[in-house]
Design a protein around this motif. Sequence first.
Motif, mmCIF file in Angstrom:
data_model
loop_
_atom_site.group_PDB
_atom_site.id
_atom_site.type_symbol
_atom_site.label_atom_id
_atom_site.label_comp_id
_atom_site.label_asym_id
_atom_site.label_seq_id
_atom_site.Cartn_x
_atom_site.Cartn_y
_atom_site.Cartn_z
ATOM 1 N N HIS A 48 0.786 -1.242 0.000
ATOM 2 C CA HIS A 48 0.000 0.000 0.000
ATOM 3 C C HIS A 48 0.813 1.285 0.000
ATOM 4 O O HIS A 48 0.289 2.353 -0.301
ATOM 5 N N THR A 49 2.104 1.238 0.363
ATOM 6 C CA THR A 49 2.894 2.466 0.461
ATOM 7 C C THR A 49 4.176 2.324 -0.347
ATOM 8 O O THR A 49 4.942 1.380 -0.146
ATOM 9 N N LYS A 50 4.413 3.260 -1.234
ATOM 10 C CA LYS A 50 5.613 3.221 -2.067
ATOM 11 C C LYS A 50 6.734 3.965 -1.355
ATOM 12 O O LYS A 50 6.552 5.095 -0.895
ATOM 13 N N LEU A 51 7.882 3.333 -1.265
ATOM 14 C CA LEU A 51 9.065 3.957 -0.677
ATOM 15 C C LEU A 51 10.070 4.248 -1.781
ATOM 16 O O LEU A 51 10.312 3.411 -2.659
ATOM 17 N N LEU A 52 10.645 5.441 -1.744
ATOM 18 C CA LEU A 52 11.688 5.816 -2.695
ATOM 19 C C LEU A 52 12.888 6.368 -1.932
ATOM 20 O O LEU A 52 12.720 7.066 -0.923
ATOM 21 N N ILE A 53 14.066 6.042 -2.401
ATOM 22 C CA ILE A 53 15.301 6.602 -1.860
ATOM 23 C C ILE A 53 15.994 7.341 -2.995
ATOM 24 O O ILE A 53 16.356 6.732 -4.012
ATOM 25 N N ASP A 54 16.089 8.643 -2.869
ATOM 26 C CA ASP A 54 16.628 9.505 -3.934
ATOM 27 C C ASP A 54 15.898 9.279 -5.250
ATOM 28 O O ASP A 54 16.504 9.219 -6.331
ATOM 29 N N GLY A 55 14.584 9.144 -5.156
ATOM 30 C CA GLY A 55 13.752 9.017 -6.347
ATOM 31 C C GLY A 55 13.677 7.628 -6.941
ATOM 32 O O GLY A 55 12.986 7.424 -7.946
ATOM 33 N N ILE A 56 14.332 6.633 -6.332
ATOM 34 C CA ILE A 56 14.349 5.268 -6.850
ATOM 35 C C ILE A 56 13.478 4.379 -5.963
ATOM 36 O O ILE A 56 13.646 4.370 -4.743
ATOM 37 N N PRO A 57 12.533 3.603 -6.549
ATOM 38 C CA PRO A 57 11.669 2.730 -5.738
ATOM 39 C C PRO A 57 12.495 1.779 -4.877
ATOM 40 O O PRO A 57 13.528 1.254 -5.312
ATOM 41 N N SER A 58 12.024 1.541 -3.654
ATOM 42 C CA SER A 58 12.739 0.671 -2.721
ATOM 43 C C SER A 58 11.766 -0.239 -1.979
ATOM 44 O O SER A 58 11.775 -0.311 -0.754
ATOM 45 N N ASN A 59 10.905 -0.921 -2.737
ATOM 46 C CA ASN A 59 9.984 -1.921 -2.184
ATOM 47 C C ASN A 59 10.382 -3.302 -2.685
ATOM 48 O O ASN A 59 10.774 -3.463 -3.842
ATOM 49 N N HIS A 60 10.255 -4.301 -1.826
ATOM 50 C CA HIS A 60 10.470 -5.677 -2.258
ATOM 51 C C HIS A 60 9.342 -6.098 -3.205
ATOM 52 O O HIS A 60 8.344 -5.389 -3.360
ATOM 53 N N HIS A 61 9.471 -7.285 -3.800
ATOM 54 C CA HIS A 61 8.461 -7.727 -4.759
ATOM 55 C C HIS A 61 7.098 -7.918 -4.103
ATOM 56 O O HIS A 61 6.083 -7.877 -4.775
ATOM 57 N N VAL A 62 7.061 -8.105 -2.783
ATOM 58 C CA VAL A 62 5.784 -8.215 -2.084
ATOM 59 C C VAL A 62 5.268 -6.851 -1.638
ATOM 60 O O VAL A 62 4.241 -6.777 -0.952
ATOM 61 N N GLY A 63 5.979 -5.790 -1.994
ATOM 62 C CA GLY A 63 5.524 -4.440 -1.689
ATOM 63 C C GLY A 63 6.032 -3.855 -0.397
ATOM 64 O O GLY A 63 5.783 -2.685 -0.102
ATOM 65 N N VAL A 64 6.754 -4.637 0.410
ATOM 66 C CA VAL A 64 7.224 -4.150 1.705
ATOM 67 C C VAL A 64 8.328 -3.111 1.500
ATOM 68 O O VAL A 64 9.297 -3.362 0.773
ATOM 69 N N PRO A 65 8.224 -1.927 2.103
ATOM 70 C CA PRO A 65 9.280 -0.906 1.969
ATOM 71 C C PRO A 65 10.533 -1.309 2.734
ATOM 72 O O PRO A 65 10.457 -1.898 3.810
ATOM 73 N N ASP A 66 11.702 -0.993 2.189
ATOM 74 C CA ASP A 66 12.968 -1.376 2.808
ATOM 75 C C ASP A 66 13.898 -0.165 2.845
ATOM 76 O O ASP A 66 14.338 0.332 1.818
ATOM 77 N N MET A 67 14.199 0.277 4.069
ATOM 78 C CA MET A 67 15.036 1.465 4.285
ATOM 79 C C MET A 67 16.366 1.124 4.935
ATOM 80 O O MET A 67 17.108 2.009 5.347
ATOM 81 N N LYS A 68 16.679 -0.161 5.043
ATOM 82 C CA LYS A 68 17.854 -0.581 5.812
ATOM 83 C C LYS A 68 19.162 -0.074 5.236
ATOM 84 O O LYS A 68 20.182 -0.049 5.928
#
Length: 712
Positions: free
Chosen positions: A135-155
């Motif tokens: 449900h929530t898209k995560l981007l780091i410096d404009g680049i998507p950072s979600n796993h294939h199941v959609g989970v955001p990853d900021m590690k």
Amino acid sequence: MTPRAHTSRLAAALAALLSARAAAAEPPAEAAAPDADPATATPEAAPMMGETPEAAPMLGEEVVVIGQRIGPLDSADVVTSVDILGGEEIQKQSAAEPLELLRRVPAVYVESFNQGIISADVGLRGFNTQGDVAHTKLLIDGIPSNHHVGVPDMKAVFPLEIERIEVVKGTNDPRYGLNNVAGNIHVVTRKTGNERIARLLAGSFWTVEPQVLVASEDGALSQTYFAGYRGSDGYRDHARSDRVAGSARWFYEPSRELRVGLILRGMLIDADAPGYLSAEDARARPTASPAHSSSDGGRQATLHASVHVDHELTEGLSWQLKGYGQAFLRDRWVRFDPDLDQQLRIEDDRQYGAISVLTYRAREPRALDLTVEWGVDYQLQDNRYQRIPTVDRARQGAAFRDEDFDLHAVGSYLQASARPLEPIKLVAALRADRLAGAGSFLEQPEGEAPRTVDRDLNDYGFIWQPKASVMVTPVKGQSVYANYGRSFQIGTGKGAYATQGTPLEPSINDGWEIGYRSSLFPWLKGHVAYWEQRASGEVRDKGDGSGDAENVGETLRRGFDVELTLRPVDFLSVWGAFSRAISEQVEPGPALAANKGKELDHVPSFSAKAGIDVRPTQALLVSLWCYAQGDYHLNKENHTEENGSRKVGDHVVVNASATYDVSESIALGVEVHNLLDRSYDTSIWYKDFGAAGAQHNPGDARSAYVTGTLSF
């Protein structure tokens, strides 16, 4: 464990990840299934909450811009609820999982699982934090950072390298498609300037976190390098975690019209998982780890490379291009119940993509401040997912779940904004997304031998998403706005492919919001909003270990947000935010008719944050703040044998911090988490297999951390 031992552990984790990938590269095995199949179970700008020195601009507030804006529209241009967490606030925090930094953001709730590499998830707009809905898209410096199941990853990022975090809520942001159901989160890292900063944190649970950032700017070339490590034994037994990350970015700007950059980023984490406890054990022995979880844990490597181009083609016309390749490689050992076998879950997510944005800004005074933007984005996901039976991390046979699939996501949008009258801003946009893909899946129909079956992605067709908004600023510092937008949601992983008799349609989410922002006085700012979001046929993971998705039918989410910042004197700031979210299963369908009118699971009834920041001298800042969330149901039936219809999960946590600038180059700080030493759970879920019952992860007891920062 000595520093050398920590380094050896991380090196061994990296070698094991590469070895596992080499083994997984073999074709999916069609061996016999194991004896037991374990189940798993603001427009012009937005407020920076908690910033104390100066007031941040807010939605509708006049902002003085030196020169003329170039480049694409950003989060602050979206007419909706937007919050920006500033770098000063982020960089002084201690967080075991970077997603926990979002706890200060209004209307955002964070669930900390504390299960090794599966550590946290975020919720927005009445969507839960269980990972069953993307449900929530995560981007780091404009680049998507979600796993294939959609989970955001900021590690892959640490607090010291973050410049700001932008949170856009709602359905009317046209810039993104896949995973942008309830909103998006954009992490912006530092990129220019001349600075060298070293920061060391140490504290409870043998936590150590050194961070170093070096940035230089020499003529047209700017360079930024970062390295960070965090190691901790954790509050609970068998919760050791070691994470190291590094990044490098080079940007070359030969003229005002052209800027070209390269970003490289890498991260490695090796972490034990303490498992979950019963309610009784969570209260009596919160630090304990059950015996069956003694070898649970995991490791993850993240690799990223991206190229960035910003070019002003002519006056008022600019083009931005980003291209990227990245990988999320995860091995996780988990055993949820003593009567079930341990599993090794291997995830190999590789993503490649490009994002192009062409922006035209009319310069003539008679052009009504017209801005037109056209964006195109593409992403290829190449994914492999396996589950293998193990005993104390030793493999016991072939994979009983083996999936090798790809997904192509293409999207485009056209957006225009203008001011037909000075106080009125109108925005209209249209976005379309098209998805395609195929994969092979290991299946075992009842009474038959396992076999590999090829499946195509469900044919979703073109997914059209209109969006519109209006903002009226009758008086400087007073704005009212309204918006409407459509977003979409599909199944994740195997759940997006035609593995069932009737392919699942995309869930169309129609949402709207009305709001009011005020910054009439420099010492008082506020924001009030009401929103609704209705899904036509919500798709979520079944949660039974199969990877299949189910349609829970039409759902409705609605709520309101209130934010207030008060600065009666220069040295004092008082801020607070309260959000109410109500979720409902409106029409779940004949198979789930009994759930009609019931709430969706794991959606806190409210989210609240409040704080007081005092600066008695220019060098000293003292802060006291808390976050709280309401209770929720553990399943969509709103009833369990253990708890009946009772909700769980509500808690309040109070934190305190102080920073002191010893000199221009040296600063000291102290943080205390859970100041009142409250007993609470950061995560609760209901296990309906094995020894059924609610599973709890106790939150940390009172903990303290000291920091030293050197600028050189």
